[in-house]
Design a protein around this motif. Structure first.
Motif, short mmCIF file in Angstrom:
data_model
loop_
_atom_site.label_atom_id
_atom_site.label_comp_id
_atom_site.label_asym_id
_atom_site.label_seq_id
_atom_site.Cartn_x
_atom_site.Cartn_y
_atom_site.Cartn_z
N THR A 1 0.81 -1.22 0.00
CA THR A 1 0.00 0.00 0.00
C THR A 1 0.84 1.27 0.00
OG1 THR A 1 -0.11 0.00 2.43
CG2 THR A 1 -1.84 -1.18 1.24
N LYS A 2 2.13 1.14 0.14
CA LYS A 2 3.02 2.30 0.28
C LYS A 2 2.96 3.22 -0.93
CE LYS A 2 7.72 3.29 1.87
NZ LYS A 2 9.00 2.68 2.28
N PHE A 3 2.72 2.64 -2.11
CA PHE A 3 2.74 3.42 -3.35
C PHE A 3 1.36 3.50 -4.01
CE2 PHE A 3 6.69 1.08 -2.67
CZ PHE A 3 7.60 2.13 -2.57
N TYR A 4 0.32 3.14 -3.23
CA TYR A 4 -0.99 2.99 -3.85
C TYR A 4 -1.62 4.31 -4.25
CZ TYR A 4 -4.91 -0.03 -5.05
OH TYR A 4 -5.86 -0.75 -5.72
N GLY A 5 -1.29 5.39 -3.57
CA GLY A 5 -1.79 6.68 -4.00
C GLY A 5 -1.04 7.24 -5.20
N ILE A 6 0.23 6.81 -5.36
CA ILE A 6 1.05 7.33 -6.45
C ILE A 6 0.51 6.90 -7.80
CG2 ILE A 6 3.35 7.27 -7.49
CD1 ILE A 6 4.50 6.98 -4.69
N ASP A 7 0.08 5.64 -7.90
CA ASP A 7 -0.44 5.17 -9.19
C ASP A 7 -1.71 5.92 -9.59
OD1 ASP A 7 -1.94 3.92 -7.20
OD2 ASP A 7 -2.38 2.18 -8.45
N ALA A 8 -2.57 6.20 -8.59
CA ALA A 8 -3.79 6.97 -8.89
C ALA A 8 -3.44 8.39 -9.33
CB ALA A 8 -4.70 7.00 -7.66
N ALA A 9 -2.44 9.00 -8.67
CA ALA A 9 -2.01 10.36 -9.04
C ALA A 9 -1.47 10.40 -10.47
CB ALA A 9 -0.96 10.85 -8.06
N LEU A 10 -0.71 9.38 -10.86
CA LEU A 10 -0.19 9.31 -12.23
C LEU A 10 -1.32 9.19 -13.24
CD1 LEU A 10 2.86 6.92 -11.68
CD2 LEU A 10 2.97 9.29 -12.48
N ALA B 1 1.19 11.40 -27.10
CA ALA B 1 1.84 10.14 -26.77
C ALA B 1 2.49 10.21 -25.40
CB ALA B 1 2.90 9.80 -27.84
N LEU B 2 3.11 11.33 -25.06
CA LEU B 2 3.74 11.49 -23.74
C LEU B 2 2.70 11.46 -22.63
CD1 LEU B 2 6.23 12.06 -22.02
CD2 LEU B 2 5.88 14.51 -22.44
N ALA B 3 1.59 12.16 -22.84
CA ALA B 3 0.52 12.17 -21.83
C ALA B 3 -0.01 10.76 -21.59
CB ALA B 3 -0.61 13.09 -22.29
N ARG B 4 -0.19 10.01 -22.66
CA ARG B 4 -0.74 8.66 -22.50
C ARG B 4 0.31 7.70 -21.95
NH1 ARG B 4 -5.72 7.85 -24.26
NH2 ARG B 4 -5.51 5.68 -24.89
N PHE B 5 1.58 7.99 -22.15
CA PHE B 5 2.63 7.19 -21.53
C PHE B 5 2.60 7.36 -20.01
CE2 PHE B 5 7.01 6.64 -20.00
CZ PHE B 5 7.26 5.35 -20.43
N VAL B 6 2.46 8.60 -19.55
CA VAL B 6 2.35 8.87 -18.10
C VAL B 6 1.12 8.17 -17.54
CG1 VAL B 6 2.01 10.66 -16.35
CG2 VAL B 6 3.60 11.06 -18.25
N LEU B 7 0.01 8.33 -18.23
CA LEU B 7 -1.23 7.65 -17.83
C LEU B 7 -1.01 6.14 -17.78
CD1 LEU B 7 -4.32 7.57 -17.38
CD2 LEU B 7 -4.58 7.66 -19.87
N GLY B 8 -0.30 5.61 -18.77
CA GLY B 8 -0.05 4.18 -18.84
C GLY B 8 0.79 3.66 -17.69
N ILE B 9 1.74 4.44 -17.21
CA ILE B 9 2.55 4.02 -16.06
C ILE B 9 1.65 3.79 -14.84
CG2 ILE B 9 4.33 4.73 -14.41
CD1 ILE B 9 5.71 6.20 -16.68
N GLY B 10 0.74 4.74 -14.60
CA GLY B 10 -0.18 4.58 -13.48
C GLY B 10 -1.08 3.37 -13.63
#
Length: 457
Positions: free
Chosen positions: A84-93, A111-120
């Motif tokens: 759970t330590k990083f669980y808010g980070i993925d939602a923020a991404l 493409a860059l915007a969707r790459f950031v979205l894709g990481i999350g």
């Protein structure tokens, strides 16, 4: 080994399980939302940014899927330090990446915007099944993972279709696709706060962190010390054929599933819908609301009764046969829609529900984040294959031939599924015993019951 988490794993379905299902499932809603929106606005982006089908496929889909792969591998590794330590980070991404899409003016920016979205989203593909599996009780784990996963994905796809329809009615085309894509931030935004408060899982505390104090305070159970460090156990496990063979097969089954399902999902609402003579939005609503959603719900419920392996094998077979029959009825609109509907129904009742279980359920806690990330990576490679090859094959072979090829791949995946281990009704603590107890790597002291202070009471 006595099961130190038995009292938790045998608890009845309760409010905490349901809440966790919605909090974790919001990431899958976001994924279904964003990928479906991309397919629905594909033609608008194509004309607005002056792109070819191959180029817009890379900008809209390859970018987000590449981000998925990066997010899955990165956060799969980080789960060693806490679920759970990083669980808010993925939602923020996911929020940031979705909102960035409203302000792009070039293909590279999109493409860059969707790459950031894709990481999350990729991070969420690892964290959601992992957290839901480790929070769940034994008897309901399948339905909880299925509802938080595939079911929520389809909910996101339906919400996306409705939002895109509204955007097209209220905004000019060049603005509508930006609004539709950016609105994908809403599902993640709604649960960002709750994700920062969700408690650490008992399986992580017991079998990874070995935090006797926190485990007792939160869940009322005690666990003894481990004979080897986490790093030593993980390295030993990753060299084991007992782990590598089923992990490879699970990843391959996800690869084949995503090749087939995303070919339909990405290009169904435009190229395939156009081929059979129906609008993309109508096509998407019929397939998702009329077929996928109800069958996915029943698939989630049945996975704890019938079994994961049987449901997934039936699902793959049911996906393949209608696709294989498509060329014989491709000129009949009603029959073509029914065939696609049947394929999506079996996809939902089988692999669309269960494909994300294997990386969590078949492997021990010390490497569970990594095994889940590898199976996710298998799926993402399947989507990348679809993204890069499917437009070329559509142009070269035509829709009917490509659809038959997808049907054959689904049938191949049926055979691979039958090699996987059935996990219905099996506690995750039993998995720890199978992989670790024989080597004497840890001992555990069981507790008779979980305390009343337990988060899962």
């Amino acid at each position: 080994m006595d099961n130190p988490l038995k009292a938790i794993e045998e608890k009845k379905l309760n409010f905490f399980h349901i809440k966790a299902m919605f909090v974790t499932g919001a990431g899958m809603i976001t994924d279904g939302y964003d990928l479906t929106t991309g397919s629905l606005v594909l033609s608008l982006v194509l004309s607005s940014l002056n792109l070819s089908l191959e180029s817009v496929s890379i900008v809209l889909f390859a970018s987000i899927i590449s981000g998925n792969a990066v997010g899955a591998l990165l956060f799969g590794y980080l789960t060693r330090k806490g679920r759970t330590k990083f669980y808010g980070i993925d939602a923020a991404l996911m929020i940031v990446g979705a909102l960035m899409q409203a302000f792009v003016s070039t293909p590279l920016e999109l493409a860059l915007a969707r790459f950031v979205l894709g990481i999350g989203i990729g991070a969420d593909y690892v964290l959601t099944p992992l957290l839901m599996g480790e929070y769940s009780n034994r008897k309901d784990r399948g339905k909880l993972m299925g509802l938080a996963g595939g079911f929520m994905w389809i909910v996101g796809a339906i919400l996306s279709t409705l939002a895109t329809l509204l955007a097209l009615n209220f905004f000019p085309a060049n603005v509508a696709w930006r609004v539709a894509l950016a609105s994908g931030a809403l599902p993640a935004l709604f649960v960002l706060y709750e994700r920062t408060r969700i408690p650490e899982t008992p399986h992580y505390l017991a079998f990874v962190k070995g935090d006797t104090k926190e485990l007792k305070e939160k869940y009322g159970v005690e666990v003894g010390s481990f004979g080897q460090s986490l790093g030593q156990r993980a390295r030993l496990l990753l060299r084991s054929k007992k782990l590598l063979v089923p992990l490879s097969l699970a990843a391959l089954s996800w690869y084949l599933y995503d090749v087939v399902s995303y070919s339909e999902g990405f290009f169904g609402p435009n190229k395939i819908a156009e081929f059979i003579g129906v609008s993309g939005i109508v096509f998407s609503l019929i397939v998702n609301a009329g077929f996928s959603l109800p069958f996915n719900f029943f698939g989630a419920v049945l996975s704890d009764k019938v079994g994961r392996k049987v449901m997934q094998a039936i699902g793959f077979l049911g996906m393949g046969i209608p696709l294989f029959l498509f060329p014989f009825f491709d000129k009949n609109l009603a029959v073509a829609l029914v065939l696609f509907g049947l394929s999506n129904s079996f996809s939902s009742i089988g692999p669309g529900n269960i494909i994300a279980y294997w990386g969590v359920e078949m492997f021990p806690a010390a490497v569970r984040g990594l095994t889940q990330s590898i199976t996710v990576l298998g799926g993402r490679l399947g989507v990348i294959t679809t993204t890069l090859l499917f437009p070329i094959l559509l142009e070269s072979w035509g829709v009917p031939t490509v659809i038959v090829m997808l049907g054959i791949l689904a049938m191949v995946a049926t055979g691979i599924t039958l090699t996987l281990k059935e996990m219905k009704g099996k506690s995750l603590s039993e998995v720890e015993r199978e992989y670790l107890m024989d080597t004497g790597e840890f001992t555990a002291k069981s507790a008779g019951s979980a305390s009343e202070s337990s988060d899962l009471k």
